[in-house]
Enzyme design. Structure first.
Site, PDB file in Angstrom:
ATOM      1  N   GLU A 155       0.816  -1.214   0.000  1.00  0.00           N
ATOM      2  CA  GLU A 155       0.000   0.000   0.000  1.00  0.00           C
ATOM      3  C   GLU A 155       0.848   1.263   0.000  1.00  0.00           C
ATOM      4  O   GLU A 155       0.450   2.276  -0.558  1.00  0.00           O
ATOM      5  CB  GLU A 155      -0.942   0.000   1.205  1.00  0.00           C
ATOM      6  CG  GLU A 155      -1.990   1.085   1.148  1.00  0.00           C
ATOM      7  CD  GLU A 155      -3.197   0.796   2.025  1.00  0.00           C
ATOM      8  OE1 GLU A 155      -3.796   1.754   2.513  1.00  0.00           O
ATOM      9  OE2 GLU A 155      -3.542  -0.384   2.223  1.00  0.00           O
ATOM     10  N   ASP A 199      -2.955  -3.091   3.144  1.00  0.00           N
ATOM     11  CA  ASP A 199      -3.454  -3.278   4.508  1.00  0.00           C
ATOM     12  C   ASP A 199      -4.561  -4.321   4.538  1.00  0.00           C
ATOM     13  O   ASP A 199      -5.432  -4.353   3.648  1.00  0.00           O
ATOM     14  CB  ASP A 199      -3.984  -1.960   5.073  1.00  0.00           C
ATOM     15  CG  ASP A 199      -2.859  -0.984   5.380  1.00  0.00           C
ATOM     16  OD1 ASP A 199      -1.689  -1.400   5.364  1.00  0.00           O
ATOM     17  OD2 ASP A 199      -3.151   0.200   5.631  1.00  0.00           O
ATOM     18  N   TYR A 243      -0.514  -3.127  13.717  1.00  0.00           N
ATOM     19  CA  TYR A 243      -1.390  -2.359  12.822  1.00  0.00           C
ATOM     20  C   TYR A 243      -2.331  -1.454  13.614  1.00  0.00           C
ATOM     21  O   TYR A 243      -3.061  -1.913  14.488  1.00  0.00           O
ATOM     22  CB  TYR A 243      -2.194  -3.336  11.968  1.00  0.00           C
ATOM     23  CG  TYR A 243      -3.032  -2.693  10.899  1.00  0.00           C
ATOM     24  CD1 TYR A 243      -2.438  -2.094   9.792  1.00  0.00           C
ATOM     25  CD2 TYR A 243      -4.424  -2.695  10.983  1.00  0.00           C
ATOM     26  CE1 TYR A 243      -3.210  -1.514   8.804  1.00  0.00           C
ATOM     27  CE2 TYR A 243      -5.207  -2.119   9.999  1.00  0.00           C
ATOM     28  CZ  TYR A 243      -4.594  -1.533   8.912  1.00  0.00           C
ATOM     29  OH  TYR A 243      -5.355  -0.954   7.932  1.00  0.00           O
TER      30      TYR A 243
END
Length: 738
Positions: free
Chosen positions: A8, A104, A311
């Site tokens: 990403e 992600d 994350y």
């Protein structure tokens, strides 16, 4: 044949490339023997603007509405077109046999990659990397268990439905409102209910009438004890009847107290659950006054650059069972500096058989935010990064400690026929509170309206039957308080759980909003709040958030449906079914098209009006029209009322410079050499004097440092204040808007 990995962001792409031994630098990619790694810059492709379907749509006309594209077109985002060309070239390389999506792991991340592949016309097989942290270990393990990309087709369908539905509702409603009322009025299914919640809170504050309430306290000097009256009728410690309380005081004055009961209750309190993003944003706002966006940006750096936290965009406060074997390694990694002793002690003990924060059923895409197994170098972090890292690490340590244990003692006594109580706590084991020392994450104590005598105290040794004499009985009083205005922390809470603002009373919708995270997502709420500020719909007074006149008028003009959290609840219920393969994408989108037609019709038939009540007498130096006085999140500005002109000037801006008198942040006002710092305490200082003072008091701050600081202030002042939708509106030409 090689595998093309699409990450990403560049930082994540480089991490993956290093683990996969891709060291040969190419044009926007890194290549190795088996893999090629490239990346987006977030989204590279998005749904096309209206004018991509028909050039005439560039001019905004009510007769063109509603716009209902079928199929939707995609467009390359102009600012990132160069990188898209790079990724597309890699996709179509003849030696690339498959694509590995490494964006992600979530609905939005899936959309980032799938739109690139769709726009590029890729037909190659797809596999999916699904990881929650970007440490080398996590990347290696993720590539060892890649999944078939088709397993995520339903997730992609749900993501596309959400994007297309927001386009249909947002574009049509925004254009209709703008044309109808000849003003920039944007709306959407998340931002408009958020404004409506703030409006309801402001209405509750305005309509609130404070009430005086009374109580009694009996103070004994020997032994030292304060007893609080308990109402035998309602059980509380408040009474709104002053005469009754004064009558009781007169009747009880001089009477002894007889101890009826001394009750000791052992209590065990577990540590607070681990952080999800919203809870972390709330805590950072409360503790450090960080905005939700600031906290997310800091978290991203700790995740992507330092790789010391997992994350950030997670809505879970639990861990899955597969993380448990890694806990000791994570303790050893974060066991540095102030955490060394605690982490070492926890790592040397066996883990409890049952961990209250581990529950596979409460983890969706990502588990709670915790430290990674990456070695930590605290000295490489900024002050802000240290603060956020400290919050996460201490919470992680806390859940691994035993419960906090104390004994709660409650004394009940009778004075005449009236019941009085006192309570106190005796700590038996600090447990998880050791992780915080004196600075607790969970603050216990009095509620906002609690009477002083209700607080815990150090109790003397008493037993049933003891008689206390020489009591002084006095009347206590207070006033009920209105609801507090929203700040960023409480607004995030309301967006996460907007059930209290629902009108339908539907339990299913309330449950769905609870399960799906309310209005917006953990990843988007910060941006939504920022957009409301940049669109001049919200303003700050201190830490508190209030609606602007523009927002209040918008809420009068927008259709009722768009103001209710129920719309998001309904969509999320259906999107969840699409993700699970239980609802067809075509069925949902047909409903949205019908709703868009209905919504546009309601706006066209509206009878309201909009007027600028923030016009100033200052003329725009470009077009000569009067300018609007607006408040941004951290600044006051003059903006030309003519959107085609777009001229704006910063009148004042909250700087990072601290007042030498009261140490609060000062406002920077004026232009050029005439700029001056002004503080609310009355202190004023010219820019030149400030720079000289910084040289003298900077303790090593060089001219370069001062120049860098001033350039940063200038850069911030020039940042665009409009959100992406407002920017899209910037070139409108109204025709037939009335």
């Amino acid at each position: 044949m090689k595998s093309l990995v699409i990450a990403e962001k560049p930082s994540v792409g480089r991490d993956i490339a290093r683990v996969l031994n891709c060291s040969k630098a190419g044009n926007g990619c890194l290549e190795g023997g088996q893999y090629i790694v490239t990346w987006g810059l977030g989204h590279l492709v998005e749904l096309a603007d209206p004018e991509e379907y028909n050039a005439g749509f560039k001019q905004w006309r009510m007769e063109d509405l509603p716009m209902l594209p079928d199929p939707f077109k995609l467009m390359v985002i102009p600012q990132t077109a160069k990188q898209y060309s790079v990724v597309k070239a890699q996709i179509h390389r003849k030696d690339v046999g498959e694509i590995i999506i490494a964006t992600d792991a979530g609905r939005e991340g899936e959309l980032v990659a799938r739109l690139i592949l769709k726009k590029a016309g890729s037909k190659k097989p797809v596999r999916r990397l699904w990881i929650s942290s970007v440490t080398d270990k996590a990347i290696r393990e993720g590539f060892a268990r890649l999944r078939d990309g088709r397993e995520y087709d339903n997730l992609y369908d749900a993501a596309m439905c959400r994007a297309e539905a927001d386009w249909l509702v947002g574009i049509n409603a925004t254009r209709a409102l703008t044309c109808k009322y000849n003003a920039q009025l944007s709306c959407g299914r998340v931002q408009t209910p958020t404004l409506a919640m703030i409006a309801k809170r402001e209405a509750a504050i305005r309509s609130f009438v404070p009430q005086a309430y009374y109580g009694l306290q009996a103070r004994c000097m020997s032994p030292a004890l304060v007893l609080a009256w308990q109402d035998g009728e309602g059980g509380g410690s408040r009474c709104f009847d002053r005469k009754r309380i004064e009558g009781l005081q007169a009747a009880l004055e001089g009477s002894p107290a007889r101890v009826e009961e001394v009750r000791r209750i052992p209590k065990r309190v577990l540590a607070p659950l681990l952080y999800d993003l919203t809870e972390l944003q709330r805590e950072a706002s409360r503790r450090f006054n960080y905005s939700a966006k600031e906290t997310l940006n800091i978290m991203q750096r700790l995740y992507e650059n330092h790789k010391v936290l997992t994350y950030p965009r997670t809505d879970s406060r639990y861990l899955s069972q597969d993380i448990v074997p890694t806990l000791k390694e994570r303790l050893r990694a974060c066991g540095v500096g102030p955490y060394r002793q605690m982490a070492s002690r926890l790592a040397s003990r066996p883990l409890p058989a049952k961990l209250f924060f581990v529950d596979n059923n409460k983890v969706s895409d990502h588990h709670a935010i915790i430290p990674t197994e990456q070695f930590v170098q605290l000295e490489h972090m900024t002050v802000d990064e240290r603060r956020i890292y400290d919050l996460v690490v201490r919470r992680f340590l806390a859940v691994l400690f035993p419960p906090y244990e104390y004994e709660q003692t409650r004394v009940t006594a009778l004075i005449g026929q009236e019941r009085f109580t006192a309570h106190g706590n005796v700590v038996k084991s600090a447990g998880w509170r050791e992780a915080y020392g004196a600075e607790l994450a969970v603050e216990e104590g009095a509620e906002a309206d609690e009477l002083p005598e209700d607080k815990a105290q150090l109790l003397p040794s008493l037993k049933k039957g003891d008689v206390l004499s020489g009591l002084k009985v006095s009347v206590t009083q207070g006033k009920t308080k209105p609801p507090a205005p929203f700040n960023e922390a409480t607004l995030l809470s309301a967006m996460e759980n907007p059930v209290a603002y629902m009108e339908s009373g539907s339990r299913e919708m309330a449950r769905t909003l609870g399960e799906t995270g309310g209005l917006g997502t953990v990843a988007t709420r910060a941006d939504i709040i920022e957009k409301l500020f940049s669109g001049f719909l919200l303003e700050k007074r201190g830490k508190d958030i209030f609606l602007t006149s523009k927002a209040k008028q918008l809420l009068e003009l927008v259709p009722e449906d768009l103001k209710k959290p129920e719309l998001t609840a309904d969509w999320e219920m259906k999107l969840s079914r699409i993700s699970a393969g239980k609802l067809k994408r075509s069925v949902f989108m047909e409903e949205i098209r019908e709703y868009s037609i209905e919504l546009t019709g309601q706006i066209k038939a509206g009878q309201g009006s909009f007027r600028h009540d923030n016009l100033t007498n200052t003329k725009c130096p470009v077009c000569g029209k009067r300018m609007l006085a607006v408040k941004g999140k951290n600044c006051e500005m003059l903006v030309c009322q003519d959107r085609e002109c777009g001229h704006r000037e910063t009148v004042s801006r909250t700087s990072n410079a601290r007042c030498p008198v009261c140490h609060k942040k000062m406002q920077l006002r004026g232009k050029g050499e005439g700029q001056i710092f002004v503080c609310g305490c009355g202190y004023k200082e010219k820019l030149k004097a400030f720079q000289e003072r910084r040289k003298k008091e900077g303790a090593g701050v060089s001219k370069k440092d001062v120049a860098r600081y001033m350039n940063q202030q200038k850069k911030e002042a020039q940042e665009p204040v409009n959100n992406s939708l407002a920017q899209m509106l910037a070139g409108i030409h109204l025709d037939g808007g009335k």
